[in-house]
Design an enzyme around this catalytic site. Sequence first.
Site, PDB file in Angstrom:
ATOM      1  N   GLY A  28      23.858  41.789  86.592  1.00 50.71           N
ATOM      2  CA  GLY A  28      22.498  41.784  87.143  1.00 50.71           C
ATOM      3  C   GLY A  28      21.579  42.626  86.274  1.00 50.71           C
ATOM      4  N   PHE A  32      14.883  48.886  85.286  1.00 54.25           N
ATOM      5  CA  PHE A  32      15.218  50.050  84.446  1.00 54.25           C
ATOM      6  C   PHE A  32      16.440  49.812  83.589  1.00 54.25           C
ATOM      7  CE2 PHE A  32      12.307  52.272  87.103  1.00 54.25           C
ATOM      8  CZ  PHE A  32      12.544  51.813  88.382  1.00 54.25           C
ATOM      9  N   GLY A  33      17.181  48.738  83.888  1.00 50.78           N
ATOM     10  CA  GLY A  33      18.408  48.590  83.117  1.00 50.78           C
ATOM     11  C   GLY A  33      19.213  47.411  83.618  1.00 50.78           C
ATOM     12  N   LYS A  54      26.792  50.393  85.146  1.00 50.62           N
ATOM     13  CA  LYS A  54      25.332  50.360  85.260  1.00 50.62           C
ATOM     14  C   LYS A  54      24.747  51.155  84.103  1.00 50.62           C
ATOM     15  CE  LYS A  54      21.700  51.292  88.612  1.00 50.62           C
ATOM     16  NZ  LYS A  54      21.441  51.645  90.012  1.00 50.62           N
ATOM     17  N   ASP A 148      15.423  51.247  98.602  1.00 48.76           N
ATOM     18  CA  ASP A 148      15.470  49.926  97.949  1.00 48.76           C
ATOM     19  C   ASP A 148      16.446  49.000  98.675  1.00 48.76           C
ATOM     20  OD1 ASP A 148      15.927  48.724  94.505  1.00 48.76           O
ATOM     21  OD2 ASP A 148      14.872  47.914  96.257  1.00 48.76           O
ATOM     22  N   ARG A 152      19.443  41.785  97.687  1.00 45.68           N
ATOM     23  CA  ARG A 152      19.892  41.779  96.272  1.00 45.68           C
ATOM     24  C   ARG A 152      20.733  43.017  95.954  1.00 45.68           C
ATOM     25  NH1 ARG A 152      14.622  42.915  96.433  1.00 45.68           N
ATOM     26  NH2 ARG A 152      14.036  45.061  95.902  1.00 45.68           N
ATOM     27  N   ASN A 153      20.597  44.057  96.782  1.00 48.61           N
ATOM     28  CA  ASN A 153      21.361  45.297  96.541  1.00 48.61           C
ATOM     29  C   ASN A 153      22.511  45.480  97.527  1.00 48.61           C
ATOM     30  OD1 ASN A 153      19.918  46.126  94.324  1.00 48.61           O
ATOM     31  ND2 ASN A 153      18.370  47.176  95.554  1.00 48.61           N
ATOM     32  N   ASP A 166      23.266  49.807  95.651  1.00 44.52           N
ATOM     33  CA  ASP A 166      22.471  50.376  94.574  1.00 44.52           C
ATOM     34  C   ASP A 166      21.671  51.580  95.029  1.00 44.52           C
ATOM     35  OD1 ASP A 166      19.724  50.368  92.826  1.00 44.52           O
ATOM     36  OD2 ASP A 166      21.612  50.110  91.779  1.00 44.52           O
TER      37      ASP A 166
END
Length: 304
Positions: A28, A32-33, A54, A148, A152-153, A166
């Site tokens: 994914g 930021f990364g 990550k 957040d 998706r997390n 996350d």
Amino acid sequence: PVCRSYSHPQHDQTLFEERYLRYISPLGKGNFGSVELCRYDPLGDNTGELVAVKKLQSNKQSNLEDFQKEVNTLHVLHCDYIVKYKGVCYSMGRLSMSLVMEYLPYGSLIGYLEKNKDNINTRRMLLFASQICKGMEYLQSLRYVHRDLAARNILVASETLVKIADFGLTKVIPHNKDYYRVTQPGESPIFWYAPESITESRFSQKSDVWSFGVVLHEIFSYCDIKYNPKRLYMQEIGHNVLGTSISVHLANLLKGNWRLPQPSNCPPKVYPLMRQCWAHDFDERPYFSDLGNQIETMIQDERE
Ligand SMILES: C[C@@H]1CCN(C(=O)N2CC[C@@H](S(=O)(=O)c3ccccc3)C2)C[C@@H]1N(C)c1ncnc2[nH]ccc12
């Protein structure tokens, strides 16, 4: 206890050597990364374990400090409903670092629900929702605000287990306050944000509850891209808004009491739960413990 956090007499394998970390594929990407699937293979014979790594995009000092905070956050979290932290990998002589986590092959809730929508019933969706509640209850017991929370997390560990995955934006609330104010909001997921987070950058347990309501909406929409929160809000706001920022339009929409519509085949008692999470006044929103209890009751009713 909400999470049976037992202490494993595990070797504190928190340092992964970069030379043994073999890149396999991307998991994914974000602002930021990215998160990548790797095999940690010190023996070099492909018998090593698969891990999720990550990486930070830019090695800007500030990001590195935030990343170090994320590592420290994850290190103390031991909960069945939170993705397991394994350690860190320093590279380029400690100039950049990566976070090593357990790899869950089912991936995020978004892909999983879309793919398996035909054989996922209400009870299973409510089970996932109650597990996210438990993970959030645990997080809040340590005074963390996730900031957040979104489908998706959320990671799928098995057909009956999901984990919060996350913590890139997670903050600790100071002891003398019950909220966290963000100074430099970067690229923000405003369509998952509570009104006070949009207008005052104010984050608390109750703003995470608002986001949980949006996650409920995603789950009962099977994360169908056609009904994702951003698209539904933008349809209402109008795509050709010029001048004033989207967040001002969104804040006015929420102030005017417009809310995401009931998903098409959403069970009648689940939508009111979302609406509770979306009370404009954060003091009127339930706690994750209340939500968890209401969802457990719905699971019982579904069984009968
Ligand atoms: C759903 C997971 C979290 C979200 N994600 C992701 O790619 N990102 C989360 C943060 C953003 S980022 O790149 O913006 C970011 C980068 C650095 C700092 C802060 C943010 C990327 C995909 C992950 N994923 C598919 C996984 N699948 C299977 N096993 C896993 N173990 C652990 C994660 C994971």
